[in-house]
Scaffold this active site. Structure first.
Site, PDB file in Angstrom:
ATOM      1  N   LEU A 187       0.827  -1.224   0.000  1.00 16.49           N
ATOM      2  CA  LEU A 187       0.000   0.000   0.000  1.00 16.49           C
ATOM      3  C   LEU A 187       0.854   1.264   0.000  1.00 16.49           C
ATOM      4  CD1 LEU A 187      -2.908  -0.992   2.443  1.00 16.49           C
ATOM      5  CD2 LEU A 187      -2.972  -0.846  -0.054  1.00 16.49           C
ATOM      6  N   ASP A 220       0.475  -9.661  -4.853  1.00 14.23           N
ATOM      7  CA  ASP A 220       1.738  -8.919  -4.761  1.00 14.23           C
ATOM      8  C   ASP A 220       1.608  -7.566  -5.480  1.00 14.23           C
ATOM      9  OD1 ASP A 220       4.280  -8.165  -4.097  1.00 14.23           O
ATOM     10  OD2 ASP A 220       5.303  -9.661  -5.325  1.00 14.23           O
ATOM     11  N   HIS A 276       4.079   1.275  -8.835  1.00 16.79           N
ATOM     12  CA  HIS A 276       5.248   2.137  -9.082  1.00 16.79           C
ATOM     13  C   HIS A 276       4.834   3.261 -10.015  1.00 16.79           C
ATOM     14  CE1 HIS A 276       8.134  -0.414  -7.065  1.00 16.79           C
ATOM     15  NE2 HIS A 276       7.726  -1.463  -7.747  1.00 16.79           N
ATOM     16  N   GLY A 287       8.055  -4.925  -9.993  1.00 21.37           N
ATOM     17  CA  GLY A 287       6.705  -4.982  -9.428  1.00 21.37           C
ATOM     18  C   GLY A 287       5.628  -4.540 -10.393  1.00 21.37           C
TER      19      GLY A 287
HETATM   20  O1  DOR Z   1       8.388  -7.107  -7.712  1.00 20.63           O
HETATM   21  C1  DOR Z   1       8.292  -6.903  -6.511  1.00 20.63           C
HETATM   22  N1  DOR Z   1       7.991  -5.693  -6.023  1.00 20.63           N
HETATM   23  N2  DOR Z   1       8.518  -7.927  -5.661  1.00 20.63           N
HETATM   24  C2  DOR Z   1       8.584  -7.745  -4.329  1.00 20.63           C
HETATM   25  O2  DOR Z   1       8.771  -8.703  -3.624  1.00 20.63           O
HETATM   26  C3  DOR Z   1       8.432  -6.385  -3.755  1.00 20.63           C
HETATM   27  C4  DOR Z   1       7.654  -5.514  -4.647  1.00 20.63           C
HETATM   28  C5  DOR Z   1       7.708  -4.067  -4.279  1.00 20.63           C
HETATM   29  O3  DOR Z   1       7.614  -3.731  -3.096  1.00 20.63           O
HETATM   30  O4  DOR Z   1       7.784  -3.226  -5.204  1.00 20.63           O
END
Ligand code: DOR
Length: 425
Positions: free
Chosen positions: A63, A305, A309, A324
């Protein structure tokens, strides 16, 4: 307030059953589940042709609040959760500051209370600053409301630290959620190590980086008796190790993400940073093994997950891009399109992996639809379909690799403690 969810098909994951019924919600509780409930002034939500499920729980969500509110906030993330059909999410601790104090845990809970879109269950950091050195004050974090512990985003490199963390977690009666990645093997890799990484000239992360850590953590879980939950399983070898450990009686559960059961490293294609994620997208054989693990019960949970970003962190050269992708608003559609429609899971089994099983793992009082149960419910329209358009996502970040995917089986509404959220289309 009284609410009747009228004429839907109730899915009961605990008993593997589906049956047509009305559901009456009175205040924050389910009051009745009966064939035909008279309206008597109650608000009626028409669920004809729809599925009525125990509220879906996404037990792996970032979050970003406190500290990275430009990516997501508790308010925007829980709104995305509600639009995605989730009534509760577990919030990972890799915020800024890290959720390694009771203050941060309480802050996240207060923000969630204000937003009101979905419940938030904070996960506490295993180690201070998630740096892998000293343990956090795990007892205090639990008392403040942490439901599990994890240093997600990175792995705990020291086996001795992980052992101690597991011993405390066991005493506290909560699971350790492990991000399994051997940093010496993963190195500065940016995608799965294989043919595609070789062709693109990108540094690879071998499957073994995950499997070495899964093996270690299974051994430590067996030694300590701690409940180990393996996050985002992505390789055939990891599925096999967990299957074998379960057969031996090790207290282990595991999750897989929609992107790991749908996409392969080919999604990186022409250096597409939206497909850059940890663990990385793997091969066809790995995707098949993850699906098999879901089908045979080795993998208990589907979790997203969700990792928002900002554009300036993704619209850059592949090596520099953040790992991510966002997942809350595409998860239900991917589960129905990729798993249910293709015969990997039937509807009650898919629902169990998104409600009952995460509720049991995190010790939450949900997962059932019966009189007296908390009125956290999800309504899904199995016939509704759409083409994913990142611009329509309500998450603050739009970094999805599923742009243009046709999904069939979409969330319609959620009910959280009796409060209705209709998915705006
Ligand atoms: O791709 C990922 N992004 N894997 C993770 O384990 C953490 C996450 C992030 O916090 O951006």
């Amino acid at each position: 307030m009284r609410l009747i969810i009228r004429g839907g098909t109730v899915v009961d994951p605990a008993r593997g059953r589906m049956y047509r019924s009305d559901v009456l919600v009175d205040g924050e509780r389910v009051a009745a589940v009966e064939k035909r409930i008279p309206a008597r002034g109650a608000r009626v939500l028409d669920a004809e042709g729809k599925l009525v499920l125990p509220g879906l729980i996404d037990m792996h969500v970032h979050l970003r609040e406190p500290g990275q509110e430009y990516k997501e906030t508790v308010a925007t993330g829980t709104r995305a959760a509600a639009r995605g059909g989730f009534t509760a999410v577990a919030a990972m601790p890799n915020t800024d500051p890290v959720a390694d104090t009771a203050g941060v845990i309480r802050y996240v809970l207060e923000k969630a209370e204000d937003a009101g879109y979905a419940r938030v269950c904070p996960v506490g950091a295993l180690t201070r600053g998630s740096r892998g050195g000293e343990l956090s004050e795990m007892g205090e974090l639990c008392a403040a409301g942490a439901v599990a512990f994890s240093d997600d985003g990175r792995s705990v490199t020291s086996a001795a630290v992980m052992r101690r963390a597991m011993e405390y977690a066991r005493m506290l009666g909560v699971p350790v959620i492990s991000h399994c990645e051997d940093e010496t093997l993963a190195g500065s890799g940016v995608m799965h190590e294989g043919l595609v990484s070789t062709r693109l000239g990108l540094r690879g992360i071998p499957a073994a980086a995950e499997e070495v850590m899964v093996a270690r953590d299974l051994i430590l879980a067996e030694m300590t008796g701690c409940h180990l939950h393996v996050a985002h399983v992505s390789t055939a070898g990891a599925v096999r190790l967990i299957r074998e450990a379960k057969a031996r009686g090790v207290r282990v559960t595991a999750e897989a993400t929609p992107h790991h059961f749908t996409l392969t490293d080919r999604a990186v294609g022409d250096y597409n940073t939206l497909a850059k994620v940890k663990p990385p997208l793997r091969t066809d054989a790995d995707v098949a093994a993850v699906r098999e693990g879901l089908a045979d019960g080795t993998i208990d949970v589907i979790a997203t997950d969700h990792a928002p970003h900002a554009p300036h962190e993704k619209d850059v050269e592949f090596d520099a891009a953040a790992f991510g992708l966002v997942g809350l608003e595409t998860a239900v559609g991917l589960v129905f399109t990729e798993l249910v429609a293709k015969g990997v899971l039937d509807i009650p089994a898919a629902v169990a992996k998104m409600s009952l099983n995460p509720a049991r793992i995190l010790g939450l009082p949900s997962g059932d639809i019966e009189p007296g149960a908390v009125a956290d419910l999800t309504v899904i329209d199995p016939d509704a379909s759409e083409v994913v358009d990142p611009a329509l996502l309500v998450s603050k970040s739009k970094n999805t690799p599923f742009d243009g995917y046709r999904l069939k089986g979409l969330p319609y509404a959620t009910v959280v403690g009796g409060k209705v959220f209709l998915r705006d289309r």
